[in-house]
Design a protein around this motif. Structure first.
Motif, PDB file in Angstrom:
ATOM      1  N   GLU A 161      29.704 -24.625  79.937  1.00  0.00           N
ATOM      2  CA  GLU A 161      29.574 -26.024  79.492  1.00  0.00           C
ATOM      3  C   GLU A 161      30.027 -26.166  78.035  1.00  0.00           C
ATOM      4  O   GLU A 161      30.744 -27.102  77.690  1.00  0.00           O
ATOM      5  CB  GLU A 161      28.112 -26.447  79.658  1.00  0.00           C
ATOM      6  CG  GLU A 161      27.823 -27.894  79.357  1.00  0.00           C
ATOM      7  CD  GLU A 161      27.989 -28.825  80.553  1.00  0.00           C
ATOM      8  OE1 GLU A 161      27.894 -30.040  80.343  1.00  0.00           O
ATOM      9  OE2 GLU A 161      28.203 -28.350  81.678  1.00  0.00           O
ATOM     10  N   SER A 162      29.645 -25.199  77.195  1.00  0.00           N
ATOM     11  CA  SER A 162      30.004 -25.340  75.788  1.00  0.00           C
ATOM     12  C   SER A 162      31.452 -24.928  75.531  1.00  0.00           C
ATOM     13  O   SER A 162      31.931 -25.048  74.414  1.00  0.00           O
ATOM     14  CB  SER A 162      29.038 -24.564  74.891  1.00  0.00           C
ATOM     15  OG  SER A 162      29.138 -23.199  75.173  1.00  0.00           O
ATOM     16  N   LEU A 163      32.146 -24.429  76.559  1.00  0.00           N
ATOM     17  CA  LEU A 163      33.586 -24.187  76.420  1.00  0.00           C
ATOM     18  C   LEU A 163      34.373 -25.388  76.940  1.00  0.00           C
ATOM     19  O   LEU A 163      35.579 -25.309  77.160  1.00  0.00           O
ATOM     20  CB  LEU A 163      33.998 -22.938  77.201  1.00  0.00           C
ATOM     21  CG  LEU A 163      33.427 -21.628  76.673  1.00  0.00           C
ATOM     22  CD1 LEU A 163      33.798 -20.482  77.578  1.00  0.00           C
ATOM     23  CD2 LEU A 163      33.910 -21.372  75.268  1.00  0.00           C
ATOM     24  N   GLY A 164      33.685 -26.483  77.160  1.00  0.00           N
ATOM     25  CA  GLY A 164      34.375 -27.709  77.564  1.00  0.00           C
ATOM     26  C   GLY A 164      34.585 -27.846  79.055  1.00  0.00           C
ATOM     27  O   GLY A 164      35.400 -28.644  79.492  1.00  0.00           O
ATOM     28  N   ILE A 165      33.840 -27.051  79.853  1.00  0.00           N
ATOM     29  CA  ILE A 165      33.999 -27.151  81.302  1.00  0.00           C
ATOM     30  C   ILE A 165      32.937 -28.097  81.853  1.00  0.00           C
ATOM     31  O   ILE A 165      31.749 -27.899  81.606  1.00  0.00           O
ATOM     32  CB  ILE A 165      33.867 -25.754  81.955  1.00  0.00           C
ATOM     33  CG1 ILE A 165      34.950 -24.827  81.424  1.00  0.00           C
ATOM     34  CG2 ILE A 165      33.942 -25.865  83.474  1.00  0.00           C
ATOM     35  CD1 ILE A 165      34.767 -23.375  81.812  1.00  0.00           C
TER      36      ILE A 165
END
Lengths: 336, 242
Positions: A187-191
Motif C-alpha cells: 500500500e505504501s508503495l502506491g499499490i
C-alpha cells in the motif's frame, strides 16, 4: 523457446491422448484432471499469488454450474451458453464480494469465502422453484463420445494456465505477490491493494466458473450437494494447489494430476488390480483389504496432504529440486 | 505556499494523545529531522502523513494540495515515499523484483520498470545483491532495500524512519552518505533518527517532540542546546546540573 519445450511436448501428448487411448474410462479421468487444472489455477492466482486464501472455490464453481443448468432448464437455451455466461456471472459475483470482504485480512477473509460457499449451497437447496433443490437439474448431454468434452476441457485448462503465466509476468503479477508478502508495504508503495485483490479474485472466479459450467455440460446432472460441496470442491481446490505448489504456474496442473490419480487408484483398488488379485487367489484377506482400501480413498488423500506438508511444504513443483535430489539419491543407492 | 506543511495534526488512540497539535513546515530540498525519546510519537507522525492512520484533527498539505484523508496508495502516487522502521521487505521476492514492483507506479511497461529498478538499485549500491531473495539479506541491506524501493516510486518527498538503527558504525557512515546523495538529487527528506551523529550531520532543521507535543524547532545547533530537549533525553536532573 527452450523453457517452453517441456510445456509444448506435454501439450502435444495431451492433444493426441484421446486418439491414442480410446477407453472412455481413462478419457473421463483425464477430463476430470483438466477440470481440476482450471479450478486449481484459479485458486492459485488469488490464494497462491495474491495470498488471499480462497476457502470457498465451490461458490464460484457452483454458480458457474447452475448458470449453465438454469439456462437450459428454465430458458431452454443450450447449456453451452453457460460457459461464457457462467464466467460473466461469477465475475459479477466476485466483484461486489471482493469489494466488501477484502476489508478482512488473512484467515478472516478465508472464513468469509467459506461463508459465501455455504450461503450459495443453502440458496440452491432451499429455493426449489428456481433450482429444484436437492432433486437437482438434469441437462441433456450434447455428445455421446467423451472426445469433444476432452478437447473443450483441454482448451479451458490451457487457457487458465496461460492466463496465470501471462498475468504473473506482468505488472499485475508483481502487485499480487507484493500484496501477498506484505499488504502494508504494498500500500505504501502506491499499490491500490483493494483494487488488485479484486482483480485477482475476478480472474480466479472466472476460471473456476468456467470449469463449473463445463462440469454441468459434461456430467449432465448437478445438485447443490455436488457442485457447492465444501470437501469435494472447495477443499479439493486448496489441496490441488498445495500438493502441486502454491504460487507456481504449473503447480495446479501437477497437483490436479496427482489428486485425480491418487483418488482413483484408491477408489478403484489399484484400477481393479486388487479385485483381480483377490478373485485369483481366492483369499478372503485380500478381498477384505480391497474393500477397505477403496472405502478409505478420502483418507488416502488426507495422508498424501500430510506427507506433502511435512516433506514438501512448497508442493511438488515448488520443491522439485529437493524431490529430484531425493529421487536421484534413491536410484544411486539402488545401483550400488 | 510551503512545500510540505502539517497544520495542528492530532492523533488520539482512545484517550491517549499520541500526537497533539503538532505544526511544522518543510521547504523543498531540505532534510528535516524529527527527534524525540522513545514513544514520543515520531513514527505516528509518519503514519499520519502516509495515511496509514487517519488524523483525529488537523490537516496536511503537500505541494499546495491537501493530502490528509487520502488513501495510503494515493499519497504515494502524489509523490511521498516512505520506509518502515521495522523493515517490511517482500521476503519471497528477489531484491530486483521488490524494486520492480514499486517502479511500476510510474510506468506500465515492464522493460521500463526493470530499467528504473536497476538504475535505483545501482544508485543505492545494492547491485551485488540484486538477484538474492529479500529474506536472505542482512539488516543493513534490508534497510537499504527499503530506501531503494521507496526511491523507485520517484518521490518528491521521502520519509525515512530510523534508517540507521541497528547498523554498525561503518554502515552508519554509508547510510549518511546515501541520504546525502538522495537529498542532493533533489528529493526533500523528513527523517526520524535516534542516532544523534546522523541527525545532527544531515539535517537542515530539526523538530523535537515529546509526549506528542513540539518542544523545540530550529537548526541542529539550536535544538541541541535547548533545555527542554536535553531534559527530555537525559532527564531533568542532568539539565539542572549543567
Amino acid at each position: 523457446m527452450k523453457q517452453y519445450s517441456g510445456a509444448i511436448l506435454l501439450l502435444a501428448v495431451m492433444l493426441v491422448f484421446p486418439l491414442a487411448v480410446q477407453d472412455a474410462y481413462y478419457q473421463h479421468l483425464m477430463i476430470l484432471v483438466l477440470l481440476w487444472v482450471a479450478i486449481g489455477s484459479g485458486w492459485n492466482l488469488i490464494s497462491g499469488y495474491a495470498g488471499q486464501v480462497l476457502f470457498g472455490a465451490a461458490a464460484f464453481f457452483g454458480v458457474g454450474a447452475y448458470t449453465a443448468a438454469l439456462l437450459s432448464h428454465k430458458l431452454g437455451i443450450s447449456a453451452w451458453w453457460g460457459l461464457p455466461l457462467g464466467a460473466v456471472i461469477t465475475f459479477a459475483l466476485a466483484l461486489p464480494f471482493g469489494w466488501v470482504c477484502f476489508r478482512l485480512r488473512g484467515p478472516y477473509f478465508a472464513l468469509a469465502t467459506l461463508a459465501l460457499n455455504e450461503i450459495f449451497r443453502h440458496i440452491a437447496t432451499i429455493w426449489e422453484s428456481l433450482t429444484e433443490g436437492m432433486v437437482g437439474i438434469l441437462v441433456m448431454q450434447t455428445f455421446v463420445s467423451k472426445v469433444p468434452y476432452y478437447y473443450i476441457a483441454l482448451g479451458i485448462a490451457v487457457a487458465s494456465v496461460l492466463t496465470v503465466e501471462i498475468v504473473v509476468r506482468s505488472r499485475w503479477g508483481y502487485y499480487f505477490v507484493s500484496i501477498r508478502e506484505d499488504q502494508d508495504a504494498a500500500e505504501s508503495l502506491g499499490i491500490d491493494t483493494l483494487r488488485y485483490k479484486s482483480v485477482a479474485l475476478c480472474l480466479s472466479s472466472c476460471m473456476i466458473g468456467l470449469a463449473g459450467a463445463l462440469y454441468t455440460n459434461y456430467m449432465g446432472f448437478i445438485d447443490p450437494r455436488v457442485v457447492f460441496s465444501l470437501h469435494d470442491v472447495s477443499i479439493a481446490a486448496i489441496l490441488v494447489g498445495i500438493i502441486g505448489g502454491v504460487g507456481t504456474v504449473s503447480g495446479p496442473a501437477v497437483g490436479a494430476f496427482i489428486m485425480v490419480a491418487v483418488m482413483e487408484i484408491f477408489r478403484s483398488g489399484g484400477f481393479g488390480f486388487l479385485g483381480k488379485l483377490s478373485s485369483a487367489t481366492g483369499s478372503p484377506f485380500v478381498a477384505t483389504l480391497t474393500k477397505y482400501i477403496s472405502e478409505a480413498h478420502v483418507l488416502s488423500f488426507g495422508l498424501l496432504v500430510i506427507f506433502v506438508i511435512l516433506y514438501l511444504p512448497n508442493g511438488v513443483v515448488g520443491d522439485w529440486p529437493i524431490l529430484k535430489k531425493k529421487l536421484l539419491f534413491w536410484r544411486r543407492q539402488a545401483t550400488v | 505556499m510551503a512545500f510540505f506543511e502539517a497544520k495542528n495534526i492530532t492523533k488520539f488512540f482512545g484517550g491517549l494523545a499520541a500526537v497533539n497539535g503538532v505544526n511544522f513546515r518543510v521547504e523543498q530540498g531540505q532534510t528535516y529531522g524529527l527527534i524525540g525519546p522513545n514513544g514520543s510519537g515520531k513514527t505516528t507522525i509518519f503514519n499520519l502523513i502516509n495515511g496509514y492512520f487517519p488524523l483525529t484533527t488537523g490537516e496536511i498539505y503537500f505541494g499546495g494540495r491537501k493530502i490528509s484523508g487520502l488513501k495510503t496508495y494515493r499519497i504515494c502516487q502524489e509523490g511521498i515515499g516512505r520506509t518502515f522502521q521495522v523493515v517490511k521487505p517482500l521476503k519471497r521476492m528477489t531484491v530486483l523484483d521488490n524494486v520492480v514492483a514499486s517502479a511500476f507506479l510510474r510506468t506500465r511497461s515492464k522493460r521500463e520498470a526493470v530499467r528504473l529498478a536497476e538504475e535505483t538499485i545501482a544508485f543505492c549500491g545494492l547491485t551485488a545483491h540484486k538477484d538474492k531473495l529479500a529474506k536472505s539479506l542482512p539488516i543493513a541491506s534490508r534497510k537499504r532495500l527499503e530506501i531503494t524501493r521507496a526511491l523507485a516510486t520517484k518521490p518528491k518527498l521521502l520519509l525515512l524512519d530510523e534508517t540507521a538503527a541497528g547498523l554498525n558504525p561503518s554502515e552508519v557512515d554509508e547510510a549518511i552518505r546515501l541520504i546525502r546523495k538522495i537529498n542532493e538529487s533533489g528529493i526533500t527528506i523528513i527523517i526520524v533518527e535516534h542516532i544523534m551523529k546522523v541527525i545532527m550531520t544531515i539535517s537542515d532543521r530539526i523538530l523535537a517532540i515529546n509526549h506528542g507535543m513540539v518542544i523545540a524547532e530550529g537548526t541542529p545547533a539550536e535544538v541541541a542546546s535547548n533545555h527542554e530537549v536535553v531534559a527530555a533525553y537525559l532527564g531533568e536532573d542532568y539539565d539542572a546540573q549543567s
